[in-house]
Design a protein around this motif. Structure first.
Motif, PDB file in Angstrom:
ATOM      1  N   ILE A 224       0.834  -1.208   0.000  1.00 29.37           N
ATOM      2  CA  ILE A 224       0.000   0.000   0.000  1.00 29.37           C
ATOM      3  C   ILE A 224       0.866   1.255   0.000  1.00 29.37           C
ATOM      4  CG2 ILE A 224      -1.704   1.302   1.347  1.00 29.37           C
ATOM      5  CD1 ILE A 224      -2.727  -1.426   2.387  1.00 29.37           C
ATOM      6  N   GLY A 225       2.000   1.193   0.714  1.00 31.89           N
ATOM      7  CA  GLY A 225       2.854   2.366   0.828  1.00 31.89           C
ATOM      8  C   GLY A 225       3.819   2.578  -0.311  1.00 31.89           C
ATOM      9  N   SER A 226       3.971   1.574  -1.212  1.00 29.29           N
ATOM     10  CA  SER A 226       4.978   1.697  -2.279  1.00 29.29           C
ATOM     11  C   SER A 226       4.405   1.658  -3.684  1.00 29.29           C
ATOM     12  CB  SER A 226       6.007   0.565  -2.141  1.00 29.29           C
ATOM     13  OG  SER A 226       5.389  -0.706  -2.354  1.00 29.29           O
ATOM     14  N   LEU A 227       3.220   1.058  -3.861  1.00 32.37           N
ATOM     15  CA  LEU A 227       2.712   0.797  -5.210  1.00 32.37           C
ATOM     16  C   LEU A 227       2.582   2.068  -6.039  1.00 32.37           C
ATOM     17  CD1 LEU A 227       1.679  -1.299  -7.207  1.00 32.37           C
ATOM     18  CD2 LEU A 227      -0.623  -0.979  -6.258  1.00 32.37           C
ATOM     19  N   ALA A 228       2.035   3.128  -5.460  1.00 35.50           N
ATOM     20  CA  ALA A 228       1.829   4.358  -6.226  1.00 35.50           C
ATOM     21  C   ALA A 228       3.154   4.955  -6.688  1.00 35.50           C
ATOM     22  CB  ALA A 228       1.066   5.377  -5.387  1.00 35.50           C
ATOM     23  N   TYR A 229       4.152   4.951  -5.812  1.00 32.19           N
ATOM     24  CA  TYR A 229       5.433   5.586  -6.132  1.00 32.19           C
ATOM     25  C   TYR A 229       6.228   4.768  -7.148  1.00 32.19           C
ATOM     26  CZ  TYR A 229       4.011   7.874  -1.840  1.00 32.19           C
ATOM     27  OH  TYR A 229       3.289   8.541  -0.879  1.00 32.19           O
ATOM     28  N   LEU A 230       6.179   3.439  -7.032  1.00 33.03           N
ATOM     29  CA  LEU A 230       6.893   2.592  -7.990  1.00 33.03           C
ATOM     30  C   LEU A 230       6.210   2.624  -9.356  1.00 33.03           C
ATOM     31  CD1 LEU A 230       7.750  -0.505  -5.747  1.00 33.03           C
ATOM     32  CD2 LEU A 230       9.212   1.432  -6.350  1.00 33.03           C
ATOM     33  N   SER A 231       4.876   2.639  -9.375  1.00 27.30           N
ATOM     34  CA  SER A 231       4.157   2.695 -10.646  1.00 27.30           C
ATOM     35  C   SER A 231       4.458   3.973 -11.405  1.00 27.30           C
ATOM     36  CB  SER A 231       2.650   2.581 -10.409  1.00 27.30           C
ATOM     37  OG  SER A 231       2.329   1.373  -9.763  1.00 27.30           O
ATOM     38  N   LEU A 232       4.640   5.087 -10.684  1.00 17.94           N
ATOM     39  CA  LEU A 232       4.960   6.359 -11.333  1.00 17.94           C
ATOM     40  C   LEU A 232       6.278   6.295 -12.096  1.00 17.94           C
ATOM     41  CD1 LEU A 232       4.009   9.233  -8.855  1.00 17.94           C
ATOM     42  CD2 LEU A 232       3.063   8.803 -11.118  1.00 17.94           C
ATOM     43  N   THR A 233       7.235   5.508 -11.587  1.00 16.69           N
ATOM     44  CA  THR A 233       8.527   5.399 -12.280  1.00 16.69           C
ATOM     45  C   THR A 233       8.473   4.410 -13.434  1.00 16.69           C
ATOM     46  OG1 THR A 233       9.327   3.630 -10.817  1.00 16.69           O
ATOM     47  CG2 THR A 233       9.741   5.900 -10.125  1.00 16.69           C
ATOM     48  N   LEU A 234       7.473   3.508 -13.426  1.00 21.41           N
ATOM     49  CA  LEU A 234       7.432   2.447 -14.434  1.00 21.41           C
ATOM     50  C   LEU A 234       6.562   2.773 -15.641  1.00 21.41           C
ATOM     51  CD1 LEU A 234       7.207  -0.745 -12.167  1.00 21.41           C
ATOM     52  CD2 LEU A 234       9.157  -0.003 -13.538  1.00 21.41           C
ATOM     53  N   PHE A 235       5.428   3.480 -15.425  1.00 27.66           N
ATOM     54  CA  PHE A 235       4.499   3.625 -16.559  1.00 27.66           C
ATOM     55  C   PHE A 235       5.065   4.417 -17.732  1.00 27.66           C
ATOM     56  CE2 PHE A 235       3.063   7.639 -14.497  1.00 27.66           C
ATOM     57  CZ  PHE A 235       2.952   8.465 -15.606  1.00 27.66           C
ATOM     58  N   VAL A 284       9.391  10.880  -4.349  1.00 25.16           N
ATOM     59  CA  VAL A 284       8.403  11.175  -5.394  1.00 25.16           C
ATOM     60  C   VAL A 284       8.684  12.504  -6.080  1.00 25.16           C
ATOM     61  CG1 VAL A 284       6.691  12.388  -3.961  1.00 25.16           C
ATOM     62  CG2 VAL A 284       5.939  11.026  -5.913  1.00 25.16           C
ATOM     63  N   ILE A 285       9.321  13.442  -5.392  1.00 25.08           N
ATOM     64  CA  ILE A 285       9.616  14.731  -6.001  1.00 25.08           C
ATOM     65  C   ILE A 285      10.577  14.570  -7.179  1.00 25.08           C
ATOM     66  CG2 ILE A 285      11.484  15.214  -4.360  1.00 25.08           C
ATOM     67  CD1 ILE A 285       9.102  17.756  -6.063  1.00 25.08           C
ATOM     68  N   ILE A 286      11.540  13.641  -7.048  1.00 28.81           N
ATOM     69  CA  ILE A 286      12.481  13.382  -8.149  1.00 28.81           C
ATOM     70  C   ILE A 286      11.737  12.781  -9.340  1.00 28.81           C
ATOM     71  CG2 ILE A 286      14.574  12.146  -8.826  1.00 28.81           C
ATOM     72  CD1 ILE A 286      15.378  12.103  -5.868  1.00 28.81           C
TER      73      ILE A 286
END
Length: 541
Positions: A224-235, A284-286
């Protein structure tokens, strides 16, 4: 009276069901009310209304309190939404609930729902909730707090956030179907839809994480705490791949750099979290900066491609890209303003619209692929069919003999038999080509019938035929020759001309290549032909 057509019956049935569904007494419909909101709380002697941002320094605990009224005479659940913060709940002096994060690698700070059960007969007591966040932007952020039976809370969450999660799930499924079927059905150079499908998968995972309903399916704080941030780098990665291969082919080098940068960012986000240098929220800022730069560079490349080459693909893509960029900017503004409740709303609407378009175009693409595949299959079959005998031709013969040579279990049994129809030219000259074609058809029919038990027969030339016979037994072959001659004699009795075949055969040997087999079978056939002509000459004398 004419019979009603099936589609008219179907339309009438839909109208009846529509009337039955929407017309009737609404009082019998099952409804569940939303939980009640506790709007006003006490904070350091002042009254505050939720939601609120108190602007507290990071790592500083802040406490709000509420004097419970008669609504809490019976058992209740309170529902609290924390935004990357620890939480403690006291009833009077008693600690009844506590949840802390960031203590271990598998429990990062995550925005979570907390359900706290309150016992009966607590009206008149004071409920206090203490928050603490290590992030300046989140410290002091207090969301709405609700109370009521558990089913009310769950119903409220589904009503409020269910559509977003449903859209994300549909996009995820569409992405999986498009990606999987594209990899199965297409060649490597034609996988543009697969990249778009992967893009949809990763972006839908971000939407799921931001839908606030992931806790319905998992209790893993790490996910729950990582999915959003990791998906932002992958999509962005599959999207850049698509641009590189199908739209901006002249900009492959800079686009490769983009792929590398986002890949590095993904691994750095994971690595920094593991070593404790930077957690997911801090990184996430990076990612946002990298996304912003990528958007600008992509728009520049697309504009150059449109201006200089009038690239149709670039024109179509830039429309969609600008649409997504506007939605992404609205999401960034929401995030910057702290309007976290509305996170992913704009992209959910936009992606739902684009998914419908993607499904439409992909359906058309699949139908075209099926049509082309069918046509290709038909043409391939025609390429291996002899137009006179409707049997297999020389191309099929060459294909099959090579396949047998690559199969050790088959080639050790191979006997190659070559046939030549006698006097075809004389038949054509005397009786016409229609009769000549009839002789060719009958020849193929006879040899196919005789050798079908272990072989496949072909017409490989005008009056030439061949058989790949997977049985080397000499006695069996001699028996087949006698049967063949009986068929030939029977047909010759019904024709005004001589009808006969010359044949030769050779069996497989490890030292023989395909060309050697063909040459030896031809020699054997010509020896047979000479012997046959000599016999005819002696008989005539």
């Amino acid at each position: 009276m004419k019979t009603l057509r099936p589609y008219l019956v179907f339309i009438l049935a839909l109208i009846v069901f529509f009337i039955l569904f929407f017309v009737g007494r609404a009082s019998n419909k099952i409804t569940i009310e939303n939980p009640s909101s506790i709007d006003t709380w006490n904070y350091e002697g002042s009254t505050i209304s939720l939601p609120v941002n108190l602007k507290i320094q990071k790592n500083t605990p802040y406490t709000i309190s509420y004097l419970l009224d008669e609504s809490f005479h019976e058992p209740q659940y309170i529902m609290i939404r924390t935004s990357l913060a620890n939480v403690k709940v006291h009833l009077g002096d008693e600690l009844i609930y506590e949840e802390t994060y960031g203590m271990t690698l598998d429990k990062p700070f995550a925005s979570m729902w907390h359900f706290v059960r309150l016992p009966r007969h607590i009206d008149g007591q004071t409920l206090t909730i203490t928050f603490e966040s290590p992030y300046t932007s989140m410290s002091g952020q207090i969301n709405e707090i609700f109370y009521g039976p558990e089913v009310m809370h769950l119903t409220y969450l589904v009503r409020t956030y269910g559509l977003r999660f449903l859209i994300a799930s549909i996009i995820f499924i569409i992405g999986l179907l498009v990606t999987g079927s594209t990899f199965i059905m297409t060649k490597k150079q034609d996988r543009g839809f697969a990249y778009i499908g992967l893009f949809a998968i990763f972006l839908s995972q971000w939407m799921m994480a931001e839908s606030r309903l992931l806790q319905f399916f998992t209790g893993s704080e790490l996910l729950i705490g990582s999915l959003a941030y990791l998906s932002l780098t992958l999509f962005p990665i599959p999207l850049i791949y698509y641009l590189r291969e199908h739209v901006l082919t002249r900009f492959k080098k800079p686009l490769n750099i983009g792929i590398i940068l986002f890949s590095i960012q993904f691994f750095l986000v994971v690595l920094f979290y593991i070593v404790g240098f930077m957690d997911f929220f801090e990184s996430v800022i990076i990612t946002h900066v990298l996304l912003g730069v990528s958007i600008i560079v992509t728009v520049v490349f697309l504009s150059i491609e449109i201006k200089e080459n009038h690239n149709i693909n670039a024109m179509n893509f830039i429309k969609i890209f600008i649409f997504l960029t506007i939605l992404a900017l609205l999401e960034l503004i929401n995030f910057a303003l702290g309007n976290f409740k509305q996170t992913s709303v704009y992209l959910s609407i936009g992606l739902a619209f684009l998914s419908i378009i993607l499904l439409y175009y992909y359906s058309r693409y699949l139908l075209l692929r099926v049509k082309l595949s069918h046509e290709s299959e038909v043409y391939e079959k025609l390429a291996y069919i002899d137009y006179i005998t409707q049997g297999q031709n020389r191309l099929a013969f060459e294909r099959d003999i090579e396949n047998i040579y690559f199969d050790p279990d088959k080639k050790i049994h191979l006997r190659l038999i070559m046939f030549d129809l006698d006097n075809l030219k004389a038949i054509n000259d005397a009786y016409g080509h229609v009769e000549g074609d009839r002789a060719i058809k009958e020849t193929f029919k006879i040899i196919s019938e005789v050798f079908k038990d272990h072989g496949t027969c072909y017409r490989i030339g005008g009056d030439e035929f061949a058989c790949l016979y997977l049985h080397k037994n000499h006695a069996l072959f001699e028996e087949k020759k006698k049967i063949l001659q009986k068929h030939l004699d029977a047909y010759e009795d019904a024709t005004p001309y001589h009808f006969g075949l010359s044949l030769g055969s050779v069996i497989f040997d490890e030292d023989k290549e395909i060309k050697d087999l063909l040459h030896e079978a031809d020699l054997d056939m010509y020896e047979y032909k000479k012997t046959y002509k000599k016999t005819l000459h002696e008989d005539s004398i």
